[in-house]
Scaffold this motif. Structure first.
Motif, PDB file in Angstrom:
ATOM      1  N   PRO A  32       0.553  -2.932   0.591  1.00  0.00           N
ATOM      2  CA  PRO A  32      -0.037  -3.709   1.699  1.00  0.00           C
ATOM      3  C   PRO A  32      -0.080  -2.934   3.018  1.00  0.00           C
ATOM      4  O   PRO A  32      -1.064  -3.033   3.756  1.00  0.00           O
ATOM      5  CB  PRO A  32       0.888  -4.933   1.799  1.00  0.00           C
ATOM      6  N   LEU A  33       0.932  -2.130   3.300  1.00  0.00           N
ATOM      7  CA  LEU A  33       0.906  -1.325   4.527  1.00  0.00           C
ATOM      8  C   LEU A  33      -0.149  -0.222   4.439  1.00  0.00           C
ATOM      9  O   LEU A  33      -0.721   0.188   5.445  1.00  0.00           O
ATOM     10  CB  LEU A  33       2.281  -0.740   4.818  1.00  0.00           C
ATOM     11  N   ASP A  34      -0.436   0.242   3.233  1.00  0.00           N
ATOM     12  CA  ASP A  34      -1.485   1.236   3.048  1.00  0.00           C
ATOM     13  C   ASP A  34      -2.852   0.619   3.351  1.00  0.00           C
ATOM     14  O   ASP A  34      -3.704   1.247   3.987  1.00  0.00           O
ATOM     15  CB  ASP A  34      -1.437   1.777   1.612  1.00  0.00           C
ATOM     16  N   VAL A  35      -3.044  -0.612   2.926  1.00  0.00           N
ATOM     17  CA  VAL A  35      -4.298  -1.328   3.218  1.00  0.00           C
ATOM     18  C   VAL A  35      -4.442  -1.530   4.725  1.00  0.00           C
ATOM     19  O   VAL A  35      -5.506  -1.281   5.296  1.00  0.00           O
ATOM     20  CB  VAL A  35      -4.346  -2.689   2.473  1.00  0.00           C
ATOM     21  N   VAL A  36      -3.368  -1.952   5.371  1.00  0.00           N
ATOM     22  CA  VAL A  36      -3.380  -2.152   6.822  1.00  0.00           C
ATOM     23  C   VAL A  36      -3.699  -0.828   7.525  1.00  0.00           C
ATOM     24  O   VAL A  36      -4.521  -0.788   8.450  1.00  0.00           O
ATOM     25  CB  VAL A  36      -2.034  -2.735   7.314  1.00  0.00           C
ATOM     26  N   ARG A  37      -3.081   0.255   7.083  1.00  0.00           N
ATOM     27  CA  ARG A  37      -3.329   1.571   7.681  1.00  0.00           C
ATOM     28  C   ARG A  37      -4.809   1.940   7.584  1.00  0.00           C
ATOM     29  O   ARG A  37      -5.428   2.348   8.568  1.00  0.00           O
ATOM     30  CB  ARG A  37      -2.491   2.638   6.970  1.00  0.00           C
ATOM     31  N   ARG A  38      -5.376   1.789   6.389  1.00  0.00           N
ATOM     32  CA  ARG A  38      -6.786   2.137   6.216  1.00  0.00           C
ATOM     33  C   ARG A  38      -7.688   1.275   7.091  1.00  0.00           C
ATOM     34  O   ARG A  38      -8.648   1.777   7.684  1.00  0.00           O
ATOM     35  CB  ARG A  38      -7.194   1.996   4.740  1.00  0.00           C
ATOM     36  N   ARG A  39      -7.380   0.000   7.205  1.00  0.00           N
ATOM     37  CA  ARG A  39      -8.187  -0.891   8.045  1.00  0.00           C
ATOM     38  C   ARG A  39      -8.091  -0.481   9.508  1.00  0.00           C
ATOM     39  O   ARG A  39      -9.085  -0.504  10.231  1.00  0.00           O
ATOM     40  CB  ARG A  39      -7.734  -2.342   7.898  1.00  0.00           C
TER      41      ARG A  39
END
Length: 160
Positions: free
Chosen positions: A88-95
């Protein structure tokens, strides 16, 4: 470069120069904090899982060291668990990194996280694309842990 039209940037250096000029150097670091925060559960769970599996193997098999293939399996499990926890933090980072390009406002980790959950849901939003990581990640982590362990054993033998 993955989220922009092909003609927007010619190479990686062009990306850095153009973003620095148009949006400032600070823009290059959007997503840095969630990246660092994501490393904590990823690395912690990966190492914990790998070492726990090796310990359980030693306890129940009676062998002092697992075979290389067993190490690969333990590393793959470790990678799977670590990636799942930190994804989930990887998704947030990409966004956060692509916000300006995709037309979304640049916001904080908390706002980005809540926006994803509100608009897409927990599973479909925060875990979007995880299945692809499950294909490549465990293999890479398994190879990394196995290589590290075997090189460590080799170097210890050479040293003595």
């Amino acid at each position: 470069m993955a989220v922009t039209p092909k003609e927007m940037y010619s190479n990686i250096f062009h990306v850095f120069i153009r973003i620095s000029r148009e949006e400032g150097l600070k823009t290059l670091y959007h997503g840095f904090t969630p990246t660092v925060l994501g490393v904590i559960p990823y690395a912690g769970l990966s190492f914990f899982t790998y070492e726990t599996l090796k310990s359980l193997h030693r306890e129940y098999s009676g062998h002092r060291q697992p075979h290389p293939f067993e190490r690969m399996i333990f590393g793959a499990c470790a990678g799977l668990i670590g990636q799942s926890a930190s994804y989930p933090l990887d998704v947030v980072r990409r966004r956060m990194q692509t916000a300006g390009i995709t037309g979304h406002p640049r916001t904080s980790i908390a706002v980005t996280l809540s926006t994803i959950v509100r608009e897409e849901g927990v599973v479909r939003g925060l875990y979007k694309g995880l299945s692809m990581n499950w294909l490549k990640g465990p293999i890479a982590v398994g190879i990394s842990f196995t290589t590290f362990d075997l090189m460590q054993i080799l170097l210890r033998r050479l040293q003595s």
